[in-house]
Design an enzyme around this catalytic site. Structure first.
Site, PDB file in Angstrom:
ATOM      1  N   HIS A 186      -7.504   0.783  -6.321  1.00  0.00           N
ATOM      2  CA  HIS A 186      -7.680  -0.070  -5.135  1.00  0.00           C
ATOM      3  C   HIS A 186      -8.329  -1.383  -5.594  1.00  0.00           C
ATOM      4  O   HIS A 186      -9.489  -1.658  -5.293  1.00  0.00           O
ATOM      5  CB  HIS A 186      -8.554   0.665  -4.121  1.00  0.00           C
ATOM      6  CG  HIS A 186      -8.486   0.110  -2.726  1.00  0.00           C
ATOM      7  ND1 HIS A 186      -7.683  -0.970  -2.387  1.00  0.00           N
ATOM      8  CD2 HIS A 186      -9.112   0.494  -1.576  1.00  0.00           C
ATOM      9  CE1 HIS A 186      -7.843  -1.221  -1.089  1.00  0.00           C
ATOM     10  NE2 HIS A 186      -8.696  -0.354  -0.581  1.00  0.00           N
ATOM     11  N   ARG A 216       0.881  -1.183   0.000  1.00  0.00           N
ATOM     12  CA  ARG A 216       0.000   0.000   0.000  1.00  0.00           C
ATOM     13  C   ARG A 216       0.904   1.214   0.000  1.00  0.00           C
ATOM     14  O   ARG A 216       1.700   1.409   0.914  1.00  0.00           O
ATOM     15  CB  ARG A 216      -0.909  -0.002   1.232  1.00  0.00           C
ATOM     16  CG  ARG A 216      -1.580   1.338   1.463  1.00  0.00           C
ATOM     17  CD  ARG A 216      -2.677   1.296   2.484  1.00  0.00           C
ATOM     18  NE  ARG A 216      -3.860   0.606   1.976  1.00  0.00           N
ATOM     19  CZ  ARG A 216      -5.072   0.696   2.512  1.00  0.00           C
ATOM     20  NH1 ARG A 216      -5.266   1.438   3.585  1.00  0.00           N
ATOM     21  NH2 ARG A 216      -6.086   0.022   2.005  1.00  0.00           N
ATOM     22  N   ASP A 250     -17.126   7.321  -1.604  1.00  0.00           N
ATOM     23  CA  ASP A 250     -15.873   7.228  -0.848  1.00  0.00           C
ATOM     24  C   ASP A 250     -15.579   8.615  -0.288  1.00  0.00           C
ATOM     25  O   ASP A 250     -16.215   9.604  -0.689  1.00  0.00           O
ATOM     26  CB  ASP A 250     -14.749   6.731  -1.783  1.00  0.00           C
ATOM     27  CG  ASP A 250     -13.441   6.445  -1.055  1.00  0.00           C
ATOM     28  OD1 ASP A 250     -13.455   6.302   0.193  1.00  0.00           O
ATOM     29  OD2 ASP A 250     -12.387   6.376  -1.722  1.00  0.00           O
ATOM     30  N   ARG A 259     -13.547  -8.570   1.809  1.00  0.00           N
ATOM     31  CA  ARG A 259     -12.126  -8.287   1.549  1.00  0.00           C
ATOM     32  C   ARG A 259     -11.322  -9.556   1.814  1.00  0.00           C
ATOM     33  O   ARG A 259     -10.422  -9.922   1.068  1.00  0.00           O
ATOM     34  CB  ARG A 259     -11.619  -7.160   2.473  1.00  0.00           C
ATOM     35  CG  ARG A 259     -12.182  -5.791   2.192  1.00  0.00           C
ATOM     36  CD  ARG A 259     -11.733  -5.258   0.848  1.00  0.00           C
ATOM     37  NE  ARG A 259     -10.290  -5.224   0.696  1.00  0.00           N
ATOM     38  CZ  ARG A 259      -9.488  -4.239   1.144  1.00  0.00           C
ATOM     39  NH1 ARG A 259     -10.025  -3.179   1.725  1.00  0.00           N
ATOM     40  NH2 ARG A 259      -8.182  -4.282   0.963  1.00  0.00           N
ATOM     41  N   CYS A 276     -16.374   1.523   0.836  1.00  0.00           N
ATOM     42  CA  CYS A 276     -15.151   0.770   1.140  1.00  0.00           C
ATOM     43  C   CYS A 276     -14.726   0.935   2.590  1.00  0.00           C
ATOM     44  O   CYS A 276     -14.031   0.069   3.114  1.00  0.00           O
ATOM     45  CB  CYS A 276     -14.031   1.175   0.190  1.00  0.00           C
ATOM     46  SG  CYS A 276     -13.537   2.903   0.338  1.00  0.00           S
ATOM     47  N   GLN A 332     -10.091  -3.949  -3.063  1.00  0.00           N
ATOM     48  CA  GLN A 332     -11.381  -3.496  -2.549  1.00  0.00           C
ATOM     49  C   GLN A 332     -12.481  -3.749  -3.568  1.00  0.00           C
ATOM     50  O   GLN A 332     -13.573  -4.220  -3.224  1.00  0.00           O
ATOM     51  CB  GLN A 332     -11.315  -2.001  -2.225  1.00  0.00           C
ATOM     52  CG  GLN A 332     -12.623  -1.416  -1.737  1.00  0.00           C
ATOM     53  CD  GLN A 332     -13.028  -1.963  -0.382  1.00  0.00           C
ATOM     54  OE1 GLN A 332     -12.238  -1.914   0.562  1.00  0.00           O
ATOM     55  NE2 GLN A 332     -14.254  -2.465  -0.248  1.00  0.00           N
TER      56      GLN A 332
HETATM   57  N1  NVA Z   1      -9.879   6.811  -1.255  1.00  0.00           N
HETATM   58  C1  NVA Z   1      -9.513   6.353   0.060  1.00  0.00           C
HETATM   59  C2  NVA Z   1      -9.767   4.874   0.198  1.00  0.00           C
HETATM   60  C3  NVA Z   1      -9.460   4.313   1.546  1.00  0.00           C
HETATM   61  C4  NVA Z   1      -9.691   2.832   1.627  1.00  0.00           C
HETATM   62  C5  NVA Z   1      -8.051   6.681   0.335  1.00  0.00           C
HETATM   63  O1  NVA Z   1      -7.224   6.470  -0.576  1.00  0.00           O
HETATM   64  O2  NVA Z   1      -7.747   7.156   1.418  1.00  0.00           O
HETATM   65  N1   CP Z   2     -11.164  -0.086   2.628  1.00  0.00           N
HETATM   66  C1   CP Z   2      -9.898  -0.188   3.029  1.00  0.00           C
HETATM   67  O1   CP Z   2      -8.961  -0.402   2.242  1.00  0.00           O
HETATM   68  O2   CP Z   2      -9.722  -0.052   4.370  1.00  0.00           O
HETATM   69  P1   CP Z   2      -8.358   0.143   5.140  1.00  0.00           P
HETATM   70  O3   CP Z   2      -7.798   1.492   4.733  1.00  0.00           O
HETATM   71  O4   CP Z   2      -8.727   0.096   6.587  1.00  0.00           O
HETATM   72  O5   CP Z   2      -7.398  -0.954   4.769  1.00  0.00           O
END
Ligand code: NVA
Ligand code: CP
Length: 303
Positions: free
Chosen positions: A129, A102, A219, A288, A260, A132
């Site tokens: 993502h 990540r 989101d 997930r 998500c 997800q």
């Molecule tokens: N768009 C959000 C998704 C988190 C799972 C982010 O990147 O923070």
């Molecule tokens: N939806 C998701 O990816 O959650 P986290 O940021 O908690 O991993």
């Protein structure tokens, strides 16, 4: 399939295969049937951003598959002090059987795959993502029976989730409608792909996108790494780009709502809509685990 870097790399058949395998693994887990297909395998999990779901579901998933997972925070790794990704990739390939990462740039994930010799899984970048959205598609399929022919509506920022939802939706035969403010559109390459390969619409009008939708998603307005833009973004999105009861009225009567998570109640989704659809949203969070186990087995399994 050697890696999961973005959904665009998967054929529709590969995508459906992952969903089918996820369903099978879910049913094995629910029935207590052992499914230790990754016995003796180790997954490294590199995190340059926070996570609750991704971290826990990957770690538990590896455990349930008979393998193990290492949590590698960039705060502790040399990568956080500037060791090049090219070197990190080649070193970690000597110890591990797969890496979940990540991070911020998609290029870093693509470089890990380019220089390493083990499967790489994208656990979220600024661009997409994919894990997800595999869970999201699995959830929609569980509730609706099939994906093809459904209308998906995404309301909000044209961010990593929007990009993956558009690609995943189009690849599974859904109509995809996106409502977002001017200047906050999804990736132009993603929209070109969607236009060329399916039924895709982009609008600033939330109700137009939500009309007759089977599934609505949203989101956060400011993603991880955009904390400094949060106030300005709130001004742009506030009161418009939200899933609320008025928006739900124009969708199909049995429309699903997914998120998500983490969710900001009162911003991109109202508390009442969130609670009314909590069953779907927390099934989505659970999925997930199952979707990622399917990805892990597909990439790291012996068959
Ligand atoms: N768009 C959000 C998704 C988190 C799972 C982010 O990147 O923070
Ligand atoms: N939806 C998701 O990816 O959650 P986290 O940021 O908690 O991993």
């Amino acid at each position: 399939m050697k890696h999961l870097l973005k959904l665009a790399d998967l054929t529709s058949e590969e995508l459906i295969h992952i969903l089918d395998l996820a369903q099978q693994l879910k049913s094995q887990q629910k029935q207590g049937i052992p499914h230790n297909y990754l016995k003796g395998k180790t997954l490294g999990m590199i995190f340059q951003k926070s996570s609750t779901r991704t971290r826990v579901s990957f770690e538990v998933g590896m455990y349930q598959l008979g393998g193990s997972a290492l949590f590698l925070s960039s705060r502790d790794l040399q990568i956080g002090r500037g060791e090049p990704v090219q070197d990190t990739a080649r070193v970690l390939s000597r110890y591990l059987d797969g890496i979940m990462i990540r991070t911020f740039t998609q290029k870093e994930v693509e470089d890990l795959a380019k220089y390493g010799s083990i499967p790489i899984i994208n656990g979220l970048t600024d661009y997409c993502h994919p894990c997800q959205v595999l869970a999201d598609l699995l959830t929609v399929r569980e509730y609706k029976g099939e994906l093809s022919g459904l209308k998906m509506c995404y309301i909000g920022d044209g961010n990593n989730m929007a990009n993956s939802l558009i690609v995943g939706g189009i690849k599974s035969g859904m109509e995809v409608a996106v409502a977002c403010p001017k200047g906050y559109e999804p990736d132009s390459g993603v929209m070109d792909y969607a236009t060329a390969n399916g039924t895709f619409t982009l609008t600033q009008d939330v109700k137009q996108a939500a009309a007759d939708a089977d599934v609505l998603l949203t989101d956060v307005w400011a993603s991880m790494g955009q904390e400094e833009e949060a106030a300005q973004r709130r001004q742009v999105f506030q009161g418009i780009y939200q899933i609320n009861s008025e928006v739900m009225e124009v969708a199909k009567a049995d429309a699903m709502v997914l998120h998500c998570l983490p969710a900001h109640r009162g911003e991109e989704i109202t508390a009442d809509v969130m609670e009314a659809h909590a069953q779907e949203i927390f099934d989505e969070a659970e999925n997930r685990l199952h979707a990622q186990k399917a990805v892990l087995v597909s990439l790291m399994g012996n068959q």
